[in-house]
Design a protein around this motif. Structure first.
Motif, mmCIF file in Angstrom:
data_model
loop_
_atom_site.group_PDB
_atom_site.id
_atom_site.type_symbol
_atom_site.label_atom_id
_atom_site.label_comp_id
_atom_site.label_asym_id
_atom_site.label_seq_id
_atom_site.Cartn_x
_atom_site.Cartn_y
_atom_site.Cartn_z
ATOM 1 N N ARG A 81 0.897 -1.189 0.059
ATOM 2 C CA ARG A 81 -0.156 -0.045 -0.168
ATOM 3 C C ARG A 81 0.839 1.211 -0.114
ATOM 4 O O ARG A 81 0.678 2.235 -0.497
ATOM 5 C CB ARG A 81 -0.885 -0.007 1.264
ATOM 6 C CG ARG A 81 -2.146 1.199 1.131
ATOM 7 C CD ARG A 81 -1.425 2.260 1.962
ATOM 8 N NE ARG A 81 -2.698 3.299 2.181
ATOM 9 C CZ ARG A 81 -2.893 3.982 3.050
ATOM 10 N NH1 ARG A 81 -1.953 4.003 3.956
ATOM 11 N NH2 ARG A 81 -3.767 5.064 2.919
ATOM 12 N N GLY A 82 1.903 1.334 0.774
ATOM 13 C CA GLY A 82 2.960 2.221 1.001
ATOM 14 C C GLY A 82 3.665 2.477 -0.525
ATOM 15 O O GLY A 82 3.791 3.680 -0.841
ATOM 16 N N ALA A 83 3.952 1.368 -0.904
ATOM 17 C CA ALA A 83 4.601 1.587 -2.347
ATOM 18 C C ALA A 83 3.500 2.061 -3.538
ATOM 19 O O ALA A 83 4.087 2.776 -4.092
ATOM 20 C CB ALA A 83 5.046 0.271 -2.895
ATOM 21 N N GLY A 84 2.356 1.701 -3.451
ATOM 22 C CA GLY A 84 1.293 2.118 -4.191
ATOM 23 C C GLY A 84 1.036 3.433 -4.097
ATOM 24 O O GLY A 84 0.857 4.322 -5.249
ATOM 25 N N CYS A 85 1.020 3.800 -2.996
ATOM 26 C CA CYS A 85 0.858 5.525 -2.695
ATOM 27 C C CYS A 85 2.098 6.266 -3.386
ATOM 28 O O CYS A 85 1.730 7.378 -4.019
ATOM 29 C CB CYS A 85 0.445 5.608 -1.199
ATOM 30 S SG CYS A 85 -1.038 5.256 -0.698
ATOM 31 N N GLN A 116 14.417 10.795 -4.473
ATOM 32 C CA GLN A 116 14.109 10.175 -3.077
ATOM 33 C C GLN A 116 12.927 9.308 -3.002
ATOM 34 O O GLN A 116 12.883 8.080 -2.654
ATOM 35 C CB GLN A 116 14.072 11.091 -1.927
ATOM 36 C CG GLN A 116 15.422 11.702 -2.077
ATOM 37 C CD GLN A 116 15.225 13.240 -0.977
ATOM 38 O OE1 GLN A 116 14.180 13.836 -1.109
ATOM 39 N NE2 GLN A 116 16.316 13.340 -0.041
ATOM 40 N N ALA A 117 11.814 9.593 -3.796
ATOM 41 C CA ALA A 117 10.538 9.091 -3.734
ATOM 42 C C ALA A 117 10.829 7.690 -4.489
ATOM 43 O O ALA A 117 10.289 6.727 -3.990
ATOM 44 C CB ALA A 117 9.452 9.765 -4.116
ATOM 45 N N LYS A 118 11.403 7.622 -5.508
ATOM 46 C CA LYS A 118 11.489 6.448 -6.226
ATOM 47 C C LYS A 118 12.531 5.191 -5.559
ATOM 48 O O LYS A 118 12.140 4.189 -5.447
ATOM 49 C CB LYS A 118 12.207 6.797 -7.649
ATOM 50 C CG LYS A 118 11.563 7.515 -8.713
ATOM 51 C CD LYS A 118 12.353 7.985 -9.682
ATOM 52 C CE LYS A 118 11.288 8.743 -10.964
ATOM 53 N NZ LYS A 118 11.925 9.477 -11.872
ATOM 54 N N LEU A 119 13.654 5.756 -5.048
ATOM 55 C CA LEU A 119 14.227 5.156 -3.815
ATOM 56 C C LEU A 119 13.374 4.330 -3.004
ATOM 57 O O LEU A 119 13.599 3.116 -2.456
ATOM 58 C CB LEU A 119 15.392 5.754 -3.343
ATOM 59 C CG LEU A 119 16.713 6.268 -4.297
ATOM 60 C CD1 LEU A 119 17.479 6.757 -3.468
ATOM 61 C CD2 LEU A 119 17.178 4.982 -4.703
ATOM 62 N N PHE A 120 12.381 5.178 -2.283
ATOM 63 C CA PHE A 120 11.569 4.853 -1.378
ATOM 64 C C PHE A 120 10.671 3.713 -1.985
ATOM 65 O O PHE A 120 10.350 2.957 -1.143
ATOM 66 C CB PHE A 120 10.909 5.777 -0.540
ATOM 67 C CG PHE A 120 10.012 5.634 0.616
ATOM 68 C CD1 PHE A 120 10.678 4.987 1.598
ATOM 69 C CD2 PHE A 120 8.765 6.037 0.452
ATOM 70 C CE1 PHE A 120 9.565 4.519 2.630
ATOM 71 C CE2 PHE A 120 7.933 5.759 1.609
ATOM 72 C CZ PHE A 120 8.223 5.080 2.707
ATOM 73 N N LEU A 121 10.187 3.835 -3.089
ATOM 74 C CA LEU A 121 9.257 3.063 -3.764
ATOM 75 C C LEU A 121 10.059 1.738 -3.842
ATOM 76 O O LEU A 121 9.391 0.630 -3.564
ATOM 77 C CB LEU A 121 8.808 3.529 -5.200
ATOM 78 C CG LEU A 121 8.213 2.780 -5.908
ATOM 79 C CD1 LEU A 121 6.905 2.062 -5.470
ATOM 80 C CD2 LEU A 121 8.036 3.422 -7.313
ATOM 81 N N VAL A 122 11.205 1.773 -4.379
ATOM 82 C CA VAL A 122 11.945 0.346 -4.539
ATOM 83 C C VAL A 122 12.165 -0.217 -3.268
ATOM 84 O O VAL A 122 11.972 -1.499 -3.164
ATOM 85 C CB VAL A 122 13.206 0.789 -5.280
ATOM 86 C CG1 VAL A 122 14.087 -0.576 -4.884
ATOM 87 C CG2 VAL A 122 13.231 1.063 -6.474
ATOM 88 N N ALA A 123 12.491 0.231 -2.075
ATOM 89 C CA ALA A 123 12.695 -0.300 -0.894
ATOM 90 C C ALA A 123 11.421 -0.894 -0.472
ATOM 91 O O ALA A 123 11.222 -2.032 0.238
ATOM 92 C CB ALA A 123 13.059 0.993 0.177
ATOM 93 N N GLN A 124 10.181 -0.173 -0.511
ATOM 94 C CA GLN A 124 8.890 -0.901 -0.051
ATOM 95 C C GLN A 124 8.575 -2.076 -0.803
ATOM 96 O O GLN A 124 8.181 -3.171 -0.351
ATOM 97 C CB GLN A 124 7.845 0.196 -0.179
ATOM 98 C CG GLN A 124 7.823 1.262 0.735
ATOM 99 C CD GLN A 124 6.855 2.388 0.749
ATOM 100 O OE1 GLN A 124 5.848 2.653 1.241
ATOM 101 N NE2 GLN A 124 7.249 3.323 -0.184
#
Length: 314
Positions: A81-85, A116-124
């Motif tokens: 859900r976090g990755a989707g958001c 930064q958002a893309k890196l966070f997306l990958v981590a999730q």
């Protein structure tokens, strides 16, 4: 900003949440990007998974759903859900900047850069992958297949009046996953629950979308809230009624007992109340009714678990 917020706050975020009170300053923009202060999102993603695991328990003659699967589904729902958001916000930066409720979100407000958002997306997403790999091969492939629907959903509001349908396809995928995790294959009761979940999702997200219908009209974003307009209540009656019928068909398919149908009946009463009291021009009430669908999830799940336990003991 002209939306009444100060820097670091988000207009539509929950106030007084642990993200504001306890999270480190550097983490807060990412927490808001993933909507950690709003658990309703991952709860709505989780319920079809848990329902499916519960009807699989009934079908398999087990007293309770597989607890390990329930834990994995919860972790996966929070992560994905976090990755989707995060993905949705990356796609919708231009739209969010034009809508009062969303322009203070981390990306349009500059609290987080796109990189930064893309890196966070990958981590999730990696967390979600680790969870997915705990299941059987069929379920892993099924979970990967869901990414196609997830990827196209953010673009649908630009091209169709039915973006809520595509949200339903993505958010209800768990109705297939719980069954697949238990049996390594799919049967028609799982598909019936999936179809019911899609109708349920369209219904609750239509209520949610009424908060933004004026801004959506200005920026050219489509939704079932705009499509249904003053006919929203009859539309919700068809959607929630259809979902209940499909859930009931799935229960017949697994030879569920009275407790499951009692839970379904109580759940339908909960949905019917949403329709009766709904005021599509009251944004606060729309948000409250949307969030109340977490309660519907508990009601239906409790009935399914009680039925599995009763049948196993008889």
């Amino acid at each position: 900003m002209n939306d009444g917020t100060i820097r670091g706050q988000v207009a539509d975020a929950v106030r007084g949440h642990w993200v504001d009170n306890h999270a480190p300053e550097w983490l807060r923009p990412y927490a808001r990007l993933a909507r950690w202060e709003r658990p309703i999102g991952w709860q709505l993603l989780l319920w079809p998974c848990w329902w499916s695991a519960a009807i699989a328990a009934i079908a398999g003659g087990h007293a309770v759903p597989n607890i390990w699967h329930l834990v994995l589904f919860m972790i996966g729902a929070i992560a994905m859900r976090g990755a989707g958001c995060t993905y949705n916000d990356l796609v919708d930066q231009d739209i969010d900047d034009k809508v009062a409720r969303t322009r203070s979100r981390p990306l349009p407000s500059g609290q987080v850069t796109p990189f930064q958002a893309k890196l966070f997306l990958v981590a999730q997403a990696l967390v979600g992958l680790v969870v997915l790999l705990q299941f059987n091969r069929f379920t892993v492939l099924l979970g990967i297949a869901s990414l196609a629907v997830v990827a196209i959903y953010p673009f649908m509001k630009r091209v169709t009046n039915w973006p809520q349908l595509f949200l339903g396809l993505a958010f209800s995928w768990g109705a297939l996953m719980g069954w697949a995790a238990a049996f390594g294959s799919l049967s028609w009761p799982a598909f019936a629950f999936y179809a019911g979940g899609i109708l349920w999702t369209i219904g609750y997200d239509t209520i949610y979308a009424h908060q933004d219908k004026e801004d959506d009209a200005i920026v050219g974003v489509h939704s079932t809230a705009r499509l249904f307009g003053s006919h929203t209540k009859p539309a919700l009656t068809l959607l929630y009624g259809g979902a209940t019928v499909l859930f009931g068909a799935a229960l017949f398919g697994v030879d569920a007992g009275p407790a499951a149908f009692v839970g379904l009946a109580l759940g339908f009463g909960h949905l019917a109340r949403q329709i009766v009291v709904l005021d599509i021009d009251d944004n606060d009430q729309c948000l409250k009714l949307f969030r109340s669908n977490a309660g519907f999830g508990w009601i239906l799940f409790a009935g399914l678990v009680a039925d599995a336990l009763i049948q196993a003991l008889l």
